[in-house]
Design a protein around this motif. Structure first.
Motif, mmCIF file in Angstrom:
data_model
loop_
_atom_site.group_PDB
_atom_site.id
_atom_site.type_symbol
_atom_site.label_atom_id
_atom_site.label_comp_id
_atom_site.label_asym_id
_atom_site.label_seq_id
_atom_site.Cartn_x
_atom_site.Cartn_y
_atom_site.Cartn_z
ATOM 1 N N LYS A 93 0.988 -1.293 0.233
ATOM 2 C CA LYS A 93 -0.096 0.026 -0.165
ATOM 3 C C LYS A 93 0.787 1.094 -0.256
ATOM 4 N N ASP A 94 2.274 0.988 0.190
ATOM 5 C CA ASP A 94 2.781 2.344 0.057
ATOM 6 C C ASP A 94 4.076 2.547 -1.088
ATOM 7 N N GLU A 95 3.486 1.444 -2.466
ATOM 8 C CA GLU A 95 3.810 2.105 -3.815
ATOM 9 C C GLU A 95 3.262 2.703 -4.257
ATOM 10 N N ILE A 96 3.867 3.362 -5.139
ATOM 11 C CA ILE A 96 3.307 4.076 -6.538
ATOM 12 C C ILE A 96 3.335 3.165 -7.665
ATOM 13 N N VAL B 101 11.329 11.367 -7.962
ATOM 14 C CA VAL B 101 11.150 11.345 -6.917
ATOM 15 C C VAL B 101 11.761 11.575 -5.576
ATOM 16 N N PRO B 102 10.941 11.789 -4.345
ATOM 17 C CA PRO B 102 11.552 12.660 -2.905
ATOM 18 C C PRO B 102 12.518 12.003 -2.656
ATOM 19 N N GLY B 103 13.649 12.626 -1.302
ATOM 20 C CA GLY B 103 14.230 12.080 -0.705
ATOM 21 C C GLY B 103 14.087 10.910 0.211
ATOM 22 N N ASN B 104 12.797 10.539 0.220
ATOM 23 C CA ASN B 104 12.397 10.042 1.983
ATOM 24 C C ASN B 104 11.562 8.572 1.210
ATOM 25 N N ALA B 105 11.905 8.841 -0.693
ATOM 26 C CA ALA B 105 11.406 7.412 -1.444
ATOM 27 C C ALA B 105 12.157 6.520 -2.029
ATOM 28 N N GLU B 106 12.170 6.006 -2.191
ATOM 29 C CA GLU B 106 12.930 4.838 -3.428
ATOM 30 C C GLU B 106 12.347 3.944 -4.303
ATOM 31 N N ALA C 191 8.799 0.230 -9.447
ATOM 32 C CA ALA C 191 7.267 0.789 -8.270
ATOM 33 C C ALA C 191 8.039 1.370 -7.128
ATOM 34 N N VAL C 192 7.522 3.273 -7.153
ATOM 35 C CA VAL C 192 8.279 3.546 -5.828
ATOM 36 C C VAL C 192 7.767 3.410 -4.354
ATOM 37 N N LYS C 193 8.017 3.316 -3.521
ATOM 38 C CA LYS C 193 7.949 3.352 -2.266
ATOM 39 C C LYS C 193 8.537 3.889 -1.006
ATOM 40 N N PHE C 194 7.000 4.370 -0.748
ATOM 41 C CA PHE C 194 7.352 5.917 0.479
ATOM 42 C C PHE C 194 7.004 4.967 1.722
ATOM 43 N N PRO C 195 7.798 5.862 2.375
ATOM 44 C CA PRO C 195 7.975 5.373 3.902
ATOM 45 C C PRO C 195 5.871 5.244 4.570
ATOM 46 N N SER C 196 6.275 4.463 5.774
ATOM 47 C CA SER C 196 4.848 3.169 5.815
ATOM 48 C C SER C 196 4.096 5.087 6.472
ATOM 49 N N GLN C 197 4.966 5.536 7.282
ATOM 50 C CA GLN C 197 4.231 6.953 7.611
ATOM 51 C C GLN C 197 4.150 8.092 7.126
#
Length: 527
Positions: free
Chosen positions: A41-44, A63-68, A80-86
């Motif tokens: 759910k944290d991925e785009i 991609v912002p610095g808190n994502a990868e 797939a770009v993953k964001f932190p769960s928070q």
């Protein structure tokens, strides 16, 4: 015939891209270590045009610095770009908004979750009714199936060494996309049994003196894309579909749904269809009057569920996308040995592999393309007295499918398909100069009330062309005005329309999203 009424050049601009589409051995790159199985759910998911020079680079700039970037599929051209769960939902929304304005980016969407489509069953039946109801038992007098026909089950893990499945599972039984390894065996057999049940509905070994019988002795492979919770991400399922097509699967069974329309999944089922697989998918289990995705994609055969009285199951979704129905209430099949080896389940999840098994049985008798098989199953379906929205062309009928020569057509069912099965086709060659360019065509119908039309675009590998279609109108199709579209990240596009509106000529637009080159447009119409 295919006619080009005007040059049809577009008068507006869009983003430019340049480059090539990369292809690996399977097209699916390894996930970043630590990527968890199941829902993500944290991925785009970001689709990148085939004309981009570097897929990762096209995305990384936004991609912002808190994502990868944690995963990539080069064949379907997405990352797939993953964001932190928070991370707040707003941060993901801002990313989607920003990156879709960048050059080369075709789409960005959440990595939605899909679930196995089954429901708790009533107390176990002591007998199987599904093979009898669809007349597989009578078809076995002609053929028990052929191991040269492959059914891919994209689902939870499957117990491929089950005594009633092992002989039909290939020696290399599949791949695990949920855990990113080579073994699709269930992680938790006591709770992860859906894929084993689905496998048995389609191809539990027939006539082996053990347990139950599926519909055919087709070969099975399993793409584990749902985890032990019965759910999984769009990316895992899309990767499994692509893999199944690359393995040469004749039939891909999708007893799963949820998440709505996504370009990633649309591209996956288009890829499978373009590569010769027939994708058969569950209509859904919430009882509504519309079909779930992925069954709702035009590339997929949507299957509704009926009971042993041939009445629509109370849970089964229905609607104009339904093409066939099959038994899906209290269906006895294989389950994991941890659960007792056999059990009864209900759902469109069960109706779908019953249909897939019959499709496999049909291919053992007749040499058919995926589109010919789709039409033949509909042409030979049995009208069981339900509405077209409930049964489509009717209940799948193994005996009729095996014993009716496709060249002779079939009786058809209750609507949504059928006819004599005759086809006609036409093609035209063209070229586009760049992202500003597009061509318009019309197709004058050959048959009265055609049952299906397939529009195919074969364009250059180093460009990104899209396909748009209108029916029932004289307005040209375009990127801003269309009834149907195929917009993958390359130039291989297919639109399939069942029972098209033939009140006017069909309007077709070939559009360059980016790049230039020659293409061939082919239209195949079925009576």
């Amino acid at each position: 015939m295919v006619e080009k009424p005007t040059p049809g050049r577009r008068s507006f601009l869009k983003a430019i891209g340049a480059g090539t589409l990369f292809g690996g051995l399977s097209g699916v790159a390894s996930a970043t270590p630590g990527r968890q199985p199941g829902p993500k759910k944290d991925e785009i998911l970001v689709g990148v045009s085939a004309s981009a020079a570097d897929m990762d680079q096209a995305v990384a700039q936004a991609v912002p610095g808190n994502a990868e970037i944690v995963h990539r599929n080069e064949t379907l051209s997405y990352v797939a770009v993953k964001f932190p769960s928070q991370a707040a939902d707003r941060a993901k929304e801002n990313f989607i908004d920003a990156i879709t304005k960048k050059d080369h980016i075709k789409y960005a969407e959440p990595n939605t979750t899909h679930e196995a489509l089954y429901e708790p069953s009533d107390p176990r039946f002591g007998d199987q009714y599904a093979p009898k109801q669809v007349e597989s038992d009578q078809a076995w007098d002609t053929t028990l199936g052929d191991s040269g026909v492959t059914i891919a089950v994209v689902d939870t893990g499957a117990q491929y060494d089950h005594p009633d499945l092992q002989a039909n599972y290939k020696s290399n039984p599949g791949r695990d996309f949920a855990d990113n390894d080579s073994d699709p065996y269930p992680d938790a057999p006591s709770s992860e049994y859906h894929g084993t049940h689905v496998s048995g509905c389609a191809a539990a070994v027939v006539d082996n003196g053990t347990g139950v019988a599926g519909q055919s002795n087709s070969s099975l492979i399993n793409g584990r894309a749902l985890d032990e919770s019965g759910s999984g991400s769009t990316s895992d399922i899309a990767d499994a579909i692509e893999w199944a097509a690359d393995q040469g699967a004749d039939i891909i069974n999708l007893s799963l749904g949820g998440g709505g329309y996504t370009s990633t999944m649309k591209n996956a089922v288009s890829y499978a269809t373009d590569n010769g697989s027939l994708v058969i998918a569950a209509a859904g289990n919430n009882g509504s009057s519309s079909v779930s995705y992925p069954a709702a994609y035009s590339e997929c055969m949507a299957i509704s569920a009926v009971d042993d009285n041939e009445q629509l199951a109370s849970f089964s979704q229905y609607g104009e996308n339904v093409e066939l129905c099959a038994p899906g209430v209290d269906v006895l099949s294989t389950t994991t040995e941890a659960r007792g080896s056999y059990e009864t389940l209900s759902g469109t999840s069960m109706a779908t592999p019953v249909t897939s098994g019959v499709a496999g049985l049909t291919l053992a008798q007749w040499d058919l393309t995926n589109q010919e098989l789709r039409s033949h199953l509909k042409n030979t379906a049995e009208d069981i007295g339900l509405s077209a929205n409930e049964q489509g062309s009717g209940q799948v009928d193994a005996l009729a499918a095996v014993t009716t020569d496709p060249a002779d057509g079939g009786g058809g069912g209750g609507g949504g398909g059928g006819g004599g099965g005759e086809t006609t086709s036409g093609s035209v060659d063209g070229s586009l100069s760049g992202y500003w360019d597009g061509d318009n065509y019309t197709w004058s119908w050959t048959y009265s009330s055609p049952s299906q039309v397939v529009v195919e675009l074969d364009g250059p590998a180093d460009a990104d062309f899209d396909l748009y279609v209108n029916t029932g109108t004289t307005q040209n199709a375009s990127p801003n005005n269309y009834d149907y579209t195929s917009r993958s990240t390359n130039s291989q596009e297919t639109v399939t329309i069942d029972t098209p509106d033939d009140s006017t000529a069909m309007q077709i637009n070939v559009d360059s999203y980016s790049g230039s080159g020659n293409y061939t447009l082919t239209i195949t119409e079925t009576q």
